[in-house]
Design an enzyme around this catalytic site. Structure first.
Site, short mmCIF file in Angstrom:
data_model
loop_
_atom_site.label_atom_id
_atom_site.label_comp_id
_atom_site.label_asym_id
_atom_site.label_seq_id
_atom_site.Cartn_x
_atom_site.Cartn_y
_atom_site.Cartn_z
N ASP A 13 0.85 -1.30 -0.12
CA ASP A 13 -0.05 0.07 0.07
C ASP A 13 0.75 1.18 0.01
O ASP A 13 1.75 1.55 0.93
CB ASP A 13 -0.86 -0.10 1.19
CG ASP A 13 -2.09 1.03 1.26
OD1 ASP A 13 -3.17 0.62 1.31
OD2 ASP A 13 -1.60 2.21 1.07
N ASP A 111 -4.14 2.30 -4.84
CA ASP A 111 -2.85 2.49 -4.39
C ASP A 111 -2.18 1.17 -3.59
O ASP A 111 -1.58 1.27 -2.85
CB ASP A 111 -2.52 3.89 -3.65
CG ASP A 111 -3.07 3.45 -2.02
OD1 ASP A 111 -3.84 2.88 -1.99
OD2 ASP A 111 -2.37 4.07 -1.10
N GLU A 112 -3.17 0.03 -3.66
CA GLU A 112 -2.77 -0.91 -3.02
C GLU A 112 -3.10 -2.43 -3.82
O GLU A 112 -3.98 -2.48 -4.63
CB GLU A 112 -3.46 -1.19 -1.58
CG GLU A 112 -5.25 -1.21 -1.92
CD GLU A 112 -5.68 -1.41 -0.48
OE1 GLU A 112 -5.41 -2.42 0.36
OE2 GLU A 112 -6.76 -0.78 -0.39
P1 TTP Z 1 -5.17 5.30 1.44
O1 TTP Z 1 -4.32 4.16 1.12
O2 TTP Z 1 -6.12 4.94 2.41
O3 TTP Z 1 -4.44 6.33 2.25
P2 TTP Z 1 -2.99 6.86 1.83
O4 TTP Z 1 -2.40 6.26 0.63
O5 TTP Z 1 -3.22 8.51 1.40
O6 TTP Z 1 -2.32 7.04 3.29
P3 TTP Z 1 -1.63 5.68 3.92
O7 TTP Z 1 -0.14 5.84 4.01
O8 TTP Z 1 -2.30 5.58 5.16
O9 TTP Z 1 -2.09 4.54 3.00
O10 TTP Z 1 -5.68 5.70 0.13
C1 TTP Z 1 -5.16 5.89 -1.14
C2 TTP Z 1 -5.53 6.99 -1.69
O11 TTP Z 1 -7.15 6.96 -1.99
C3 TTP Z 1 -5.37 8.61 -1.07
O12 TTP Z 1 -3.97 8.82 -1.32
C4 TTP Z 1 -6.56 9.31 -1.26
C5 TTP Z 1 -7.66 8.31 -1.70
N1 TTP Z 1 -8.50 8.36 -0.67
C6 TTP Z 1 -9.69 9.53 -0.65
O13 TTP Z 1 -9.61 10.00 -1.66
N2 TTP Z 1 -10.61 9.38 0.20
C7 TTP Z 1 -10.57 8.52 1.13
O14 TTP Z 1 -11.29 8.70 2.10
C8 TTP Z 1 -9.36 7.88 1.43
C9 TTP Z 1 -9.33 6.76 2.62
C10 TTP Z 1 -8.66 7.57 0.29
MG MG Z 2 -2.20 4.06 0.83
#
Ligand code: TTP
Ligand code: MG
Length: 361
Positions: A13, A111-112
């Site tokens: 991720d 992103d995962e």
């Molecule tokens: P995530 O992987 O949940 O968050 P992240 O990558 O920003 O942070 P982390 O390091 O905790 O993984 O989500 C991936 C992308 O999805 C995030 O960059 C933006 C988008 N997203 C939204 O637009 N709204 C949301 O509520 C969430 C959870 C994510």
């Molecule tokens: Mg992320």
């Protein structure tokens, strides 16, 4: 339980994905509190935060928070709008890298992804070697860090990737699964949301270890059949396969008439039912589309296709129907129809992130 390295799943991720992409394009943003979301309008904006850098998280800012609140918490943060096109391009390139390492691959959101690494990883050393290689490759090519969880199953791998963010690597060896999970709060299990967490709390079950030992009958009285998967996962048992979704480029359906026909009502009714079939498949596969195509074959087998591209992506059934009807107009009354078809192309996957964390109940 399996105690050997037969099954090795990586969950990867990206860290603060949208924010990391922005600061990799503009290095002057590195190290700053950076908030990606709608316009804060000096505190009166009505949208939400998409994500923010880890520096911004120190002020209490997080995804889905009202942008006005984020502004109050850190008015000096850099606020940037969401550039979806850019994030999708970077995501596509990263996913291609990740896929190249895996026996089997499943992208879960922008992103995962899960990687089945069973044929390559046989112990802690090889797990570390591959995870480090992958992390380095993503940094080299896109300038962003990610966190990796390694475990014998998908759920534990996902919990592990979140365990030491950002830029983390958490390897849960097959013999360690139960002890890794036991002290964690139940809400760490994907699918256990606020409601389930609250009910479990009333039952004096707060951490995963307590859930693992809970009486299955009592759990089933509260949660029905979901109790079984909850308790299994709490015990580290997770045999879900990776779903390798090969890239879908188009979704189409066609139908040959029983008899060649120029009956306008009949043609229209088959056309509409094909639109509904295409639409149903599209919803199931979680796509949006931008182009509608039709295919017409006359009784002499001459075949035509026509397409209409919209200025936006949508998943609306009425749009498929209207475009198909409009495209069909030029063929009506030309000759007897043998076959008609409807398709959609320029597909875009709906990002599952928003709907992933659904409650068990
Ligand atoms: P995530 O992987 O949940 O968050 P992240 O990558 O920003 O942070 P982390 O390091 O905790 O993984 O989500 C991936 C992308 O999805 C995030 O960059 C933006 C988008 N997203 C939204 O637009 N709204 C949301 O509520 C969430 C959870 C994510
Ligand atoms: Mg992320």
């Amino acid at each position: 339980m399996i105690h050997s390295w037969n099954n090795v799943i990586f969950h990867i991720d990206m860290d603060s994905f949208f924010a990391s992409v922005e600061s990799s394009k503009r290095p002057e943003l590195k190290g700053l509190p950076l908030v990606i979301g709608s316009d804060p309008k000096s505190g009166s904006g009505r949208g939400v935060v998409s994500t923010c850098s880890y520096e911004a998280r120190r002020f209490g800012i997080h995804s889905a928070m009202p942008i006005s609140k984020a502004y109050r918490l850190c008015p000096d943060a850099v606020f940037l709008p969401v550039n979806s096109k850019l994030y999708k391009e970077v995501s596509d390139r990263i996913m291609r890298i990740l896929r190249s390492y895996a026996d089997r691959f499943e992208q879960v959101s922008i992103d995962e992804a899960y990687l089945d690494m069973s044929s390559k990883v046989c112990d802690h050393t090889t797990a570390t070697k591959f995870a480090t290689q992958i992390k380095n490759k993503v940094v080299e090519t896109e300038g962003i860090t990610c966190s990796v969880g390694v475990a014998p199953g998908k759920t534990v791998a996902k919990i592990a990737s979140d365990h030491d963010k950002p830029n983390g690597l958490t390897i849960v060896q097959p013999t360690e699964v139960k002890q890794f999970l036991a002290p964690l709060p139940v809400a760490k299990i994907p699918g256990i949301g606020k409601k389930t967490e609250q009910i479990l709390k009333q039952m004096q079950i707060k951490d995963i270890g307590e859930l693992a030992d809970a009486d299955i009958q009592i759990l089933m009285n509260k949660f029905g059949k979901h109790a079984i998967s909850m308790k299994s996962i709490a015990n580290g048992i997770d045999v879900r396969e990776l779903k390798d979704k090969t890239e879908v480029k188009s979704i189409s359906k066609e139908d040959t008439f029983d008899f060649d026909t120029n009956d306008v009502d009949k043609i229209d009714s088959v056309l509409m039912s094909l639109c509904e079939d295409v639409h149903r498949t599209m919803l199931r596969k979680q796509f949006l589309f931008r182009t509608v195509t039709i295919k017409v074959r006359f009784k002499d087998f001459t075949t035509y296709t026509r397409a209409s591209t919209l200025p936006f992506t949508t998943n609306d059934l009425e749009t498929i129907k209207k475009c198909s009807r409009d495209l069909m107009q030029e063929f009506i009354d030309k000759d007897e129809f043998r076959l008609i078809g409807v398709g959609i192309t320029k597909l875009e996957k709906i990002d599952r992130k928003q709907t992933l964390i659904t409650d068990f109940i």
